[in-house]
Design an enzyme around this catalytic site. Structure first.
Site, mmCIF file in Angstrom:
data_model
loop_
_atom_site.group_PDB
_atom_site.id
_atom_site.type_symbol
_atom_site.label_atom_id
_atom_site.label_comp_id
_atom_site.label_asym_id
_atom_site.label_seq_id
_atom_site.Cartn_x
_atom_site.Cartn_y
_atom_site.Cartn_z
ATOM 1 N N CYS A 47 -1.603 -9.891 10.535
ATOM 2 C CA CYS A 47 -2.912 -9.880 9.892
ATOM 3 C C CYS A 47 -3.821 -10.786 10.708
ATOM 4 O O CYS A 47 -3.453 -11.940 11.003
ATOM 5 C CB CYS A 47 -2.762 -10.412 8.462
ATOM 6 S SG CYS A 47 -4.315 -10.682 7.602
ATOM 7 N N GLU A 65 -7.446 1.814 3.042
ATOM 8 C CA GLU A 65 -6.359 1.703 2.066
ATOM 9 C C GLU A 65 -6.493 2.736 0.956
ATOM 10 O O GLU A 65 -5.499 3.196 0.397
ATOM 11 C CB GLU A 65 -6.356 0.303 1.482
ATOM 12 C CG GLU A 65 -4.968 -0.248 1.441
ATOM 13 C CD GLU A 65 -4.963 -1.740 1.417
ATOM 14 O OE1 GLU A 65 -5.013 -2.283 0.317
ATOM 15 O OE2 GLU A 65 -4.920 -2.362 2.499
ATOM 16 N N ASP A 124 1.604 -9.573 5.981
ATOM 17 C CA ASP A 124 0.172 -9.243 5.987
ATOM 18 C C ASP A 124 -0.354 -9.505 4.585
ATOM 19 O O ASP A 124 0.427 -9.660 3.635
ATOM 20 C CB ASP A 124 -0.017 -7.761 6.362
ATOM 21 C CG ASP A 124 -1.469 -7.315 6.302
ATOM 22 O OD1 ASP A 124 -2.343 -8.013 6.831
ATOM 23 O OD2 ASP A 124 -1.747 -6.260 5.692
ATOM 24 N N SER A 125 -1.662 -9.488 4.441
ATOM 25 C CA SER A 125 -2.266 -9.618 3.113
ATOM 26 C C SER A 125 -1.834 -8.452 2.209
ATOM 27 O O SER A 125 -1.812 -8.580 1.003
ATOM 28 C CB SER A 125 -3.787 -9.601 3.253
ATOM 29 O OG SER A 125 -4.186 -8.408 3.888
ATOM 30 N N CYS A 175 -8.301 -5.967 13.251
ATOM 31 C CA CYS A 175 -7.784 -5.913 11.887
ATOM 32 C C CYS A 175 -6.647 -4.899 11.917
ATOM 33 O O CYS A 175 -6.784 -3.827 12.528
ATOM 34 C CB CYS A 175 -8.873 -5.464 10.921
ATOM 35 S SG CYS A 175 -8.267 -5.142 9.255
ATOM 36 N N HIS A 217 -5.516 -2.955 9.840
ATOM 37 C CA HIS A 217 -5.760 -1.665 9.174
ATOM 38 C C HIS A 217 -6.367 -0.627 10.133
ATOM 39 O O HIS A 217 -6.243 0.572 9.928
ATOM 40 C CB HIS A 217 -6.774 -1.824 8.037
ATOM 41 C CG HIS A 217 -6.214 -2.392 6.773
ATOM 42 N ND1 HIS A 217 -5.817 -3.686 6.665
ATOM 43 C CD2 HIS A 217 -6.000 -1.814 5.564
ATOM 44 C CE1 HIS A 217 -5.391 -3.914 5.427
ATOM 45 N NE2 HIS A 217 -5.483 -2.789 4.735
HETATM 46 N N1 DGL Z 1 -5.093 -6.510 7.668
HETATM 47 C C1 DGL Z 1 -5.990 -7.619 7.495
HETATM 48 C C2 DGL Z 1 -6.393 -8.186 8.858
HETATM 49 O O1 DGL Z 1 -5.838 -7.807 9.886
HETATM 50 C C3 DGL Z 1 -7.249 -7.272 6.754
HETATM 51 C C4 DGL Z 1 -7.128 -6.988 5.299
HETATM 52 C C5 DGL Z 1 -7.578 -8.087 4.410
HETATM 53 O O2 DGL Z 1 -8.749 -8.489 4.409
HETATM 54 O O3 DGL Z 1 -6.735 -8.577 3.673
HETATM 55 O O4 DGL Z 1 -7.256 -9.039 8.932
#
Ligand code: DGL
Length: 265
Positions: A74, A154, A11-12, A186, A188
């Site tokens: 992600c 976060e 993931d990022s 997303c 998150h």
């Molecule tokens: N977890 C990332 C996603 O699912 C979002 C976080 C980011 O922008 O890096 O897109």
């Protein structure tokens, strides 16, 4: 291919840990090697070209770790880089993205009017709209970029007044009026799923990718005879930039057992 090889997940940053946790629950024998690209997060604000470049490097690293499968945990990365990764690493490893299993749910549940919230990168790619319309052109898909949500979560604001007022502000957007289901596009967002369900008074379906992705991972490994048959080595969680604050956030996403290791690519 040897079933004892690990599953790579990236993931990022640390949002993808929601997916890692779900995979671990479903497949406790498997060894996970996680990579959070904390140097480059958020991906949601980056160009598709930049995201592709990061994803290629991370996937190369996970292949060097001998992974049998790579889960792109992600949405921003899945929408920008999945096709490129499939082409580049053709035949070398299985890739799973987080978009297709959620789109599949729209079909399975026979939904006709869905909203999608995600980062700017995911929304601008229109990947959900394109894939859902490919199932049935008549399905209405309303998209809304909600860039404040990932950094807010976060920072630990995933319940309480601040979180609720940001959530309300976004979800009151007329674009989302009349939807029967909301896709949390997303990784998150599972942390604020309950607040979102409460916002809608539990009257609409709120879907996230965690369980559907872990089911997809299980199904593919089962079909390919690649499920680990006994408990494998300990999981490893790498981040490209280590801080104690990432470590604290990681605990919130995964649980107290997690320990992050710094890894420069
Ligand atoms: N977890 C990332 C996603 O699912 C979002 C976080 C980011 O922008 O890096 O897109």
């Amino acid at each position: 291919m040897n079933p004892d090889r690990p599953i790579g997940i990236f993931d990022s940053g640390i949002g993808g840990l929601t997916v890692a946790k779900s995979i671990k629950n479903v497949l406790p024998n498997e060894q996970l090697i996680y990579f959070g690209d904390t140097v480059h997060m958020p991906y949601g604000d980056k160009s598709a070209d930049a995201i592709r470049y990061y994803c290629l490097r991370i996937s190369k690293f996970l292949l060097e770790q001998n992974c049998k499968m790579i889960v792109i945990a992600c949405n921003s990365a899945s929408s920008a880089a999945y096709d490129v990764l499939l082409d580049f690493f053709e035949g070398k490893v299985f890739f799973v993205n987080v978009v297709d299993p959620l789109v599949e749910e729209v079909k399975r549940k026979n939904l006709h009017n869905v909203g999608v919230i995600a980062t700017k990168a995911t929304i601008h790619s229109s990947i959900y709209k394109t894939k859902i319309k490919a199932i049935n052109q008549k399905i209405k898909v309303s998209q809304l970029a909600t860039p404040l949500l990932a950094p807010m979560i976060e920072e630990g604001f995933y319940t309480g007044n601040i979180a609720n007022s940001v959530i309300e502000n976004y979800l009151n957007n007329p674009e989302l009026e009349g939807i029967e289901a909301l896709l949390l596009a997303c990784t998150h967002y599972p942390l604020i799923k309950k607040d979102i369900e409460a916002f809608y008074h539990h009257k609409i379906l709120v879907l996230d990718s965690t369980d559907v992705v872990s089911k997809t991972v299980k199904d593919i490994l089962e079909k390919e005879n690649l499920l680990a048959q006994k408990p494998m080595d300990q999981d490893i969680f790498y981040v490209s930039d280590y801080t104690t604050s990432f470590e604290e956030s990681a605990r919130m996403f995964y649980g107290n057992s997690i320990h992050l290791e710094a890894k420069t690519l």
